[in-house]
Design a protein around this motif. Structure first.
Motif, PDB file in Angstrom:
ATOM      1  N   LEU A  39       0.945  -1.113   0.108  1.00  0.00           N
ATOM      2  CA  LEU A  39      -0.051   0.018   0.054  1.00  0.00           C
ATOM      3  C   LEU A  39       0.787   1.368  -0.058  1.00  0.00           C
ATOM      4  N   THR A  40       0.557   2.156  -0.784  1.00  0.00           N
ATOM      5  CA  THR A  40       1.061   3.440  -0.879  1.00  0.00           C
ATOM      6  C   THR A  40       0.746   4.378   0.419  1.00  0.00           C
ATOM      7  N   GLU A  41       1.668   5.346   0.723  1.00  0.00           N
ATOM      8  CA  GLU A  41       1.080   6.092   1.520  1.00  0.00           C
ATOM      9  C   GLU A  41      -0.455   6.864   1.716  1.00  0.00           C
ATOM     10  N   TYR A  42      -0.657   7.245   0.356  1.00  0.00           N
ATOM     11  CA  TYR A  42      -2.092   7.510  -0.009  1.00  0.00           C
ATOM     12  C   TYR A  42      -3.080   6.462   0.314  1.00  0.00           C
ATOM     13  N   GLY A  43      -2.684   5.214   0.033  1.00  0.00           N
ATOM     14  CA  GLY A  43      -3.688   4.129   0.010  1.00  0.00           C
ATOM     15  C   GLY A  43      -3.715   3.923   1.605  1.00  0.00           C
ATOM     16  N   LEU A  44      -2.758   3.672   2.379  1.00  0.00           N
ATOM     17  CA  LEU A  44      -2.979   3.848   3.969  1.00  0.00           C
ATOM     18  C   LEU A  44      -3.964   4.851   4.502  1.00  0.00           C
ATOM     19  N   GLN A  45      -3.708   6.135   4.249  1.00  0.00           N
ATOM     20  CA  GLN A  45      -4.652   7.109   4.639  1.00  0.00           C
ATOM     21  C   GLN A  45      -5.836   6.959   4.014  1.00  0.00           C
ATOM     22  N   MET A 189      -4.552  10.542  12.743  1.00  0.00           N
ATOM     23  CA  MET A 189      -3.409  11.056  12.198  1.00  0.00           C
ATOM     24  C   MET A 189      -3.452  11.009  10.662  1.00  0.00           C
ATOM     25  N   LEU A 190      -3.532   9.746   9.984  1.00  0.00           N
ATOM     26  CA  LEU A 190      -3.561   9.491   8.712  1.00  0.00           C
ATOM     27  C   LEU A 190      -4.639  10.022   8.107  1.00  0.00           C
ATOM     28  N   ILE A 191      -5.995  10.269   8.858  1.00  0.00           N
ATOM     29  CA  ILE A 191      -6.984  10.883   8.000  1.00  0.00           C
ATOM     30  C   ILE A 191      -6.838  12.399   8.094  1.00  0.00           C
ATOM     31  N   VAL A 192      -6.330  12.960   9.043  1.00  0.00           N
ATOM     32  CA  VAL A 192      -5.892  14.465   9.041  1.00  0.00           C
ATOM     33  C   VAL A 192      -5.022  14.654   7.717  1.00  0.00           C
ATOM     34  N   GLU A 193      -3.859  13.765   7.907  1.00  0.00           N
ATOM     35  CA  GLU A 193      -2.939  14.111   6.643  1.00  0.00           C
ATOM     36  C   GLU A 193      -3.459  13.951   5.431  1.00  0.00           C
ATOM     37  N   LEU A 194      -4.477  12.964   5.076  1.00  0.00           N
ATOM     38  CA  LEU A 194      -5.279  12.987   4.071  1.00  0.00           C
ATOM     39  C   LEU A 194      -6.120  14.225   3.494  1.00  0.00           C
TER      40      LEU A 194
END
Length: 197
Positions: A39-45, A189-194
């Protein structure tokens, strides 16, 4: 109204989520087969956002509105977002053990069975406040449905921010939940980054 009709266990499997967080005791025997895809970083988010939306039963636009509201509040945006989702009336009814799943809690609220501070509320997204009293209306208390629900949810742990009287099908919100009180396996935190891209 938009409805997600994907089978629950299939969706849980694709998100790597235990169905117990939804109030479902079933387990899927199938394995998720991914062809060595990292999974890419975007995929994880994106997966974290989909997980949160799926657990709380919120669609994209209202979820984004919660994010905007959380961003405007003081403190950590991710924590605020999770607290806003946890404060939804359908979620509180589920947490009190007055429904087996959040979907069932949403239906109970939608069918006008729930009173908040003595007033009938049929909006599942209604945000509760500290000190609110939530109960099932008198007319519905004697129905077989709630006896069946209490049999299933009797062993469920009630969060410490709620004070529940299951015999009388009512409870009080002692204080608003903190992020530490929310046992949902979502990395906010991943949702905030997204959303902050």
């Amino acid at each position: 109204m938009a409805v997600n009709r994907v089978p629950v266990l299939k969706r849980c499997r694709s998100l790597g989520l235990d169905p117990i967080y939804l109030g479902i005791n079933k387990k899927s025997n199938r394995e998720l087969k991914r062809a060595n895809k990292k999974l890419t970083e975007y995929g994880l988010q994106l997966r974290e956002k989909q997980k949160a939306k799926f657990i709380y039963g919120v669609l994209e636009k209202p979820f984004h509105n919660y994010y905007v509201k959380a961003e405007r509040q003081s403190g950590m945006t991710g924590d605020n977002l999770m607290i806003l989702l946890e404060r939804r009336l359908d979620n509180v009814v589920f947490r009190m053990g007055l429904a087996r799943t959040r979907k069932e809690a949403r239906q109970i609220v939608g069918h006008k069975h729930v009173l908040v501070n003595g007033q009938r509320v049929n909006v599942p997204s209604y945000l509760i406040k500290a000190g609110d009293e939530i109960e099932i209306r008198e007319k519905s208390k004697s129905s077989q449905r709630y006896k069946d629900i209490l049999e299933v949810t009797a062993s469920r742990l009630v969060p410490e921010w709620l004070d529940v009287d299951q015999e009388n099908l009512k409870g009080t919100v002692k204080v608003l939940p903190l992020r530490e009180n929310i046992d949902v396996p979502v990395n906010e935190m991943l949702i905030v980054e997204l959303y902050s891209k």
